[in-house]
Structures are given as C-alpha cells and as structure tokens.
Scaffold this motif. Sequence first.
Motif, PDB file in Angstrom:
ATOM      1  N   THR A   1       0.849  -1.155   0.144  1.00 25.06           N
ATOM      2  CA  THR A   1      -0.024  -0.120   0.207  1.00 25.06           C
ATOM      3  C   THR A   1       0.712   1.184  -0.092  1.00 25.06           C
ATOM      4  O   THR A   1       1.972   1.406   0.499  1.00 25.06           O
ATOM      5  CB  THR A   1      -0.984  -0.097   1.227  1.00 25.06           C
ATOM      6  OG1 THR A   1      -1.769   1.239   1.206  1.00 25.06           O
ATOM      7  CG2 THR A   1      -0.176  -0.138   2.519  1.00 25.06           C
ATOM      8  N   ARG A   2       0.499   2.418  -0.527  1.00 29.12           N
ATOM      9  CA  ARG A   2       1.117   3.625  -0.629  1.00 29.12           C
ATOM     10  C   ARG A   2       0.533   4.519   0.349  1.00 29.12           C
ATOM     11  O   ARG A   2       0.676   5.627   0.511  1.00 29.12           O
ATOM     12  CB  ARG A   2       0.818   4.410  -2.118  1.00 29.12           C
ATOM     13  CG  ARG A   2       2.336   3.718  -2.970  1.00 29.12           C
ATOM     14  CD  ARG A   2       1.867   4.306  -4.367  1.00 29.12           C
ATOM     15  NE  ARG A   2       1.070   3.055  -5.153  1.00 29.12           N
ATOM     16  CZ  ARG A   2       0.940   3.110  -6.251  1.00 29.12           C
ATOM     17  NH1 ARG A   2       1.441   4.063  -7.125  1.00 29.12           N
ATOM     18  NH2 ARG A   2      -0.023   2.389  -6.841  1.00 29.12           N
ATOM     19  N   SER A   3      -0.516   3.997   1.316  1.00 24.14           N
ATOM     20  CA  SER A   3      -1.024   4.642   2.532  1.00 24.14           C
ATOM     21  C   SER A   3      -0.137   4.540   3.672  1.00 24.14           C
ATOM     22  O   SER A   3       0.453   3.510   3.773  1.00 24.14           O
ATOM     23  CB  SER A   3      -2.593   4.326   2.503  1.00 24.14           C
ATOM     24  OG  SER A   3      -3.328   4.621   1.587  1.00 24.14           O
ATOM     25  N   SER A   4      -0.514   5.525   4.477  1.00 22.23           N
ATOM     26  CA  SER A   4       0.418   5.507   5.653  1.00 22.23           C
ATOM     27  C   SER A   4      -0.521   4.593   6.713  1.00 22.23           C
ATOM     28  O   SER A   4      -1.598   4.282   6.482  1.00 22.23           O
ATOM     29  CB  SER A   4       0.570   6.843   6.441  1.00 22.23           C
ATOM     30  OG  SER A   4      -0.856   7.370   6.924  1.00 22.23           O
ATOM     31  N   ALA A   5       0.131   4.110   7.993  1.00 24.41           N
ATOM     32  CA  ALA A   5      -0.452   3.216   8.709  1.00 24.41           C
ATOM     33  C   ALA A   5      -1.781   4.185   9.472  1.00 24.41           C
ATOM     34  O   ALA A   5      -2.785   3.711   9.776  1.00 24.41           O
ATOM     35  CB  ALA A   5       0.497   2.862  10.056  1.00 24.41           C
TER      36      ALA A   5
ATOM     37  N   LEU B   1      -4.517  -5.271  12.792  1.00 24.75           N
ATOM     38  CA  LEU B   1      -4.130  -4.657  11.514  1.00 24.75           C
ATOM     39  C   LEU B   1      -2.687  -4.007  11.766  1.00 24.75           C
ATOM     40  O   LEU B   1      -2.587  -3.309  12.721  1.00 24.75           O
ATOM     41  CB  LEU B   1      -5.105  -3.565  11.197  1.00 24.75           C
ATOM     42  CG  LEU B   1      -4.660  -2.557   9.814  1.00 24.75           C
ATOM     43  CD1 LEU B   1      -4.334  -3.557   8.285  1.00 24.75           C
ATOM     44  CD2 LEU B   1      -5.380  -1.454   9.458  1.00 24.75           C
ATOM     45  N   GLY B   2      -1.645  -4.561  10.861  1.00 24.39           N
ATOM     46  CA  GLY B   2      -0.353  -4.228  11.154  1.00 24.39           C
ATOM     47  C   GLY B   2       0.140  -3.411   9.729  1.00 24.39           C
ATOM     48  O   GLY B   2      -0.033  -4.091   8.606  1.00 24.39           O
ATOM     49  N   VAL B   3       0.892  -2.607   9.920  1.00 23.02           N
ATOM     50  CA  VAL B   3       1.353  -1.734   8.639  1.00 23.02           C
ATOM     51  C   VAL B   3       2.946  -1.483   9.300  1.00 23.02           C
ATOM     52  O   VAL B   3       3.235  -0.968  10.265  1.00 23.02           O
ATOM     53  CB  VAL B   3       0.836  -0.595   8.468  1.00 23.02           C
ATOM     54  CG1 VAL B   3       1.169   0.080   7.235  1.00 23.02           C
ATOM     55  CG2 VAL B   3      -0.634  -0.894   8.393  1.00 23.02           C
TER      56      VAL B   3
END
Length: 255
Positions: A65-69, A99-101
């Motif tokens: 993903t190109r979104s932040s956590a 949910l982990g990022v």
Amino acid sequence: MTAFNLMHCQPDSRKLVLWAARQGWLPAGGDLGYALHAALHRVFGERVPKPFYFRDARAGLLAYTRSSAEELHEAAALCAAPDLADALGLDAGPRSPGLGVRAFPLRWSAGRELGFEVRVRPMRRYKAEDREHGTERDAYREHEARVEDEKELAREAVYAQWLAEQFEATGAAKLIEARMTRFQLTPVLRRTQSSEQQGGGGRKARTIIGPDATFSGHLRVEDTEAFARLLMRGVGRHRAFGFGMLLLKPASISA
C-alpha cells in the motif's frame, strides 16, 4: 520517494465466507479472491491496498500500500462494520494480531539478487474478436495450440517462461530460477458491466476457471525504477483478486 508499506491482517476464513455469501460474492467451490477484493474495497475505498496475497488463515493476508499506517487505521475505524472488521481480523484479539503496517523497501539497486514468492494467474490476452476462447486463455493451453509438432513442455516450464516474460517485459528484473510449488485450477468470480450498459438492474456475475500457480525462486533486479513499479503494480493479470503480489526475501535465504 513514494511511501510504500506492507500491510498484514488475519482474516477468519469461516466468517469471511459467511459475510461474502450474504453479499453473493463467493462462487461455488471458488477462491476467496473476489470476497477479499470486495471486503477490502468496502473498508479502504480509494486507499485499498493492492496487490494482496492470502496464503491461508494461519499466515493471513499481506498487501502492499502507498497509504500510511494512520490513514489505514482511520479508514478501518470509520468504514468497517463490526462483522466485516471481525471477518478481516482488523482488531487485535485472541485470534488476530489486528491490522499491522510497516515500511517496506521500494528501491532496490540494479544487479541485486533477491529470493521471491508469487502467486500468479498465467493467462495470455487475445483480441476481442477471438470468440472461441474469449479475451484470455491459460498460457499452457495457448502453448499446446501453438506447438502441435514440437516437443511438449511441462506445465511448470510453460508457466516459468510466462513468468520470466512478465519480469523482463519492462526491463524490471530477470528470472534466475523458479520452481512451481503449488498449482490448481480455480474459479474466480468477476462482475461485468454489461447489464448496466444494457439498462439492467445490476452487475452480472461471471465465474472464470483458470490456472492458479505459486512460484518460488530467485530474480535479479535490472532497473531500479522499473522494479519499483513492478512491486507497486504486481505481476500478471487478476491482480485485484489476490494474484501478482511479489514477496521478497534476501537471496541468502532459501526461496
């Protein structure tokens, strides 16, 4: 540099099947790819992480993903109904880490050798007027049709050749070696626009049976920018339905 993250969650397969069945998003005997595609879109909207890879309930779902956590956690908090959050394993609990990022390397130097794993749908596209086989065909069946008088190649060899072409098409990488670790023919649910275009009441469901192969091996990065685009885009077709996510590991670790 473009932000690039690896997301993980641990869907509960049983609950996801029940949720998808209520929505009509699960083909009989089919893969969970469309159900996960629909569930992720329902939660994350324009920020939907892709490509993604769901190996099994124990390993969970991985996605780029190109979104932040912060953006992903906010979308999950605002848009995931309790039953869907539970089915996807977005909240931490006894059966899910939540949910982990984390940040993932996007830029790799040309010449770098890496181990990889990828689940692919080896299909070749055809012109729309090819009505006999539709607009795409199993790469192995296409090979059989082309080489009637040549030595028959094993399915693994045909798919490995197809995979090498995917890496090399944009100059992103070169395949060093690959072995097929898993194969089956699976039905994938797709929804067409035809009924809407013809004034119908909704999108028409269509089940497509095709090759589902997982490869492990080693590759060499040829072009830094092109390889970054390959990671973000994924390999081959049906990338929105659980295919094409290129998982990387150091070449010193057995692929």
